[in-house]
Scaffold this motif. Sequence first.
Motif, PDB file in Angstrom:
ATOM      1  N   PHE A  12      63.989   7.090  65.760  1.00  0.00           N
ATOM      2  CA  PHE A  12      64.808   6.435  64.736  1.00  0.00           C
ATOM      3  C   PHE A  12      64.860   7.210  63.421  1.00  0.00           C
ATOM      4  O   PHE A  12      65.799   7.046  62.642  1.00  0.00           O
ATOM      5  CB  PHE A  12      64.302   5.010  64.493  1.00  0.00           C
ATOM      6  N   THR A 147      67.004   6.550  58.442  1.00  0.00           N
ATOM      7  CA  THR A 147      67.700   6.636  59.719  1.00  0.00           C
ATOM      8  C   THR A 147      69.190   6.809  59.477  1.00  0.00           C
ATOM      9  O   THR A 147      69.680   6.637  58.356  1.00  0.00           O
ATOM     10  CB  THR A 147      67.444   5.371  60.558  1.00  0.00           C
ATOM     11  N   ASP A 148      69.927   7.168  60.525  1.00  0.00           N
ATOM     12  CA  ASP A 148      71.381   7.260  60.434  1.00  0.00           C
ATOM     13  C   ASP A 148      71.994   6.663  61.693  1.00  0.00           C
ATOM     14  O   ASP A 148      71.302   6.053  62.519  1.00  0.00           O
ATOM     15  CB  ASP A 148      71.832   8.712  60.197  1.00  0.00           C
ATOM     16  N   ARG A 149      73.293   6.835  61.872  1.00  0.00           N
ATOM     17  CA  ARG A 149      73.990   6.204  62.988  1.00  0.00           C
ATOM     18  C   ARG A 149      73.489   6.721  64.341  1.00  0.00           C
ATOM     19  O   ARG A 149      73.258   5.954  65.274  1.00  0.00           O
ATOM     20  CB  ARG A 149      75.493   6.455  62.864  1.00  0.00           C
ATOM     21  N   THR A 151      70.573   8.417  65.196  1.00  0.00           N
ATOM     22  CA  THR A 151      69.183   8.095  65.521  1.00  0.00           C
ATOM     23  C   THR A 151      69.007   6.602  65.745  1.00  0.00           C
ATOM     24  O   THR A 151      68.212   6.175  66.590  1.00  0.00           O
ATOM     25  CB  THR A 151      68.249   8.571  64.398  1.00  0.00           C
ATOM     26  N   GLY A 152      69.749   5.784  65.000  1.00  0.00           N
ATOM     27  CA  GLY A 152      69.680   4.341  65.214  1.00  0.00           C
ATOM     28  C   GLY A 152      70.190   3.942  66.582  1.00  0.00           C
ATOM     29  O   GLY A 152      69.653   3.032  67.220  1.00  0.00           O
ATOM     30  N   ALA A 155      67.514   4.925  69.145  1.00  0.00           N
ATOM     31  CA  ALA A 155      66.400   3.985  69.065  1.00  0.00           C
ATOM     32  C   ALA A 155      66.773   2.645  69.700  1.00  0.00           C
ATOM     33  O   ALA A 155      65.947   2.006  70.357  1.00  0.00           O
ATOM     34  CB  ALA A 155      65.988   3.782  67.611  1.00  0.00           C
ATOM     35  N   MET A 156      68.018   2.220  69.529  1.00  0.00           N
ATOM     36  CA  MET A 156      68.467   0.975  70.157  1.00  0.00           C
ATOM     37  C   MET A 156      68.496   1.116  71.675  1.00  0.00           C
ATOM     38  O   MET A 156      68.208   0.152  72.400  1.00  0.00           O
ATOM     39  CB  MET A 156      69.862   0.611  69.646  1.00  0.00           C
ATOM     40  N   ASN A 215      70.246  -5.915  59.991  1.00  0.00           N
ATOM     41  CA  ASN A 215      69.501  -4.668  59.855  1.00  0.00           C
ATOM     42  C   ASN A 215      69.091  -4.202  61.251  1.00  0.00           C
ATOM     43  O   ASN A 215      68.398  -4.916  61.972  1.00  0.00           O
ATOM     44  CB  ASN A 215      68.262  -4.885  58.978  1.00  0.00           C
ATOM     45  N   MET A 216      69.536  -3.001  61.642  1.00  0.00           N
ATOM     46  CA  MET A 216      69.275  -2.507  62.988  1.00  0.00           C
ATOM     47  C   MET A 216      67.782  -2.352  63.266  1.00  0.00           C
ATOM     48  O   MET A 216      67.325  -2.578  64.394  1.00  0.00           O
ATOM     49  CB  MET A 216      69.991  -1.174  63.208  1.00  0.00           C
ATOM     50  N   VAL A 217      66.995  -1.975  62.257  1.00  0.00           N
ATOM     51  CA  VAL A 217      65.552  -1.799  62.444  1.00  0.00           C
ATOM     52  C   VAL A 217      64.908  -3.122  62.841  1.00  0.00           C
ATOM     53  O   VAL A 217      64.026  -3.172  63.708  1.00  0.00           O
ATOM     54  CB  VAL A 217      64.902  -1.230  61.173  1.00  0.00           C
ATOM     55  N   GLN A 220      65.873  -3.810  66.509  1.00  0.00           N
ATOM     56  CA  GLN A 220      65.228  -2.883  67.444  1.00  0.00           C
ATOM     57  C   GLN A 220      63.792  -3.306  67.745  1.00  0.00           C
ATOM     58  O   GLN A 220      63.314  -3.139  68.877  1.00  0.00           O
ATOM     59  CB  GLN A 220      65.227  -1.474  66.853  1.00  0.00           C
TER      60      GLN A 220
END
Length: 363
Positions: A12, A147-149, A151-152, A155-156, A215-217, A220
């Motif tokens: 991520f 993070t950016d698009r 790496t996110g 990670a997802m 928030n994607m984090v 995840q």
Amino acid sequence: MIFMGFGFLATFLVRYGFSGSGFNVLLAAMAIQWAIMMNGFLLPQRQYRREIHISMKSVIEAELCAASALVAMGAVHGKTNPVQLLLMALVEVTGFVINQWILRTLLHADPVYSIMLLHIFGALFGVMVSWVLHREGINPKHEKEKTDRNTGLFAMLGTLFLWMFWPSFNSALVYHRWERELKLTVIYGTYLALAVSAVMAISVSMLTNSKGKMNMVHIQSSALSGGVAIGVAMTAVHTPWIAMTIGFFASLLSALGFRYMKDHMLFAFECHDTCGVINVHAIPGILGWFANLILRLASSESTIAMRFAVYQICVLLITVCMSLVMGTATGLFLKWSFWRPQQDRKCFDDQAFWEFPHLVVKK
């Protein structure tokens, strides 16, 4: 789950993708081999007292031990070199197997229950190592810890691998024919807990944002917290609504912890938890332990319930104390300058360890 799930999930950080996935393979492969040996030495099977017997069960147990090491790695993600990570993994696996030996020998704990405490042990071990290795250069937040698009998205993908296969992760050690009904119950309960935790993680992320955005984090990580909690209490959960309730509260606590707890830990205790393992693994794991305690007490007589409560508390205290003590000792060991720790400006950066041909300057 071990190699793809944790591997993709560790990518991520925007400049730490090579190290996140590469070091995950290195640690997992080494930890599995070491766990097979340690389990063979300390937890031998009755019919194979003088040799280490390799079977599907022993390999699965070794991979679960390796999972605890990968959980611990998340707390120091981006702040250590490969040598430090290898040493940390070896010590963590050793400590976790010793903890299992203590629980099974002294307290006669169920093998499945003792090994599913891997979330609590690994998370607290990693947090203590991170606390001892703390440096001012990453306070309040390192410039590369973002993070950016792309790496996110990777990670997802790791989260989806873990989310899909978590029911088999929890039910892996329930393998006897006469336990088939229990195995199916664990699978169904884990899936329901994960489903509720995914919905809850998205909801809490939106509700705690001033603009109502997700928030994607949070998604995840918190979407997996239900699987962690139900894994510790799985042998006591026999109805769907209990599994869903456990997943609900695990995700709620995990998402709130990501939103508010991580920064406060850094400010109050100078403890930098990169992946937030205390929110994903430690808190849901303790919640699962508490749920297991309540469910067992509700179905027992008063005298038996009191004995079981003391027994459960001893199990948790031994696990927590072992993880904290061994994590602190490991952090002090890894702090020696002999291991050449990373400089602050090289934290969370692949270029400290990996070749990038397109960046080579020809003379």
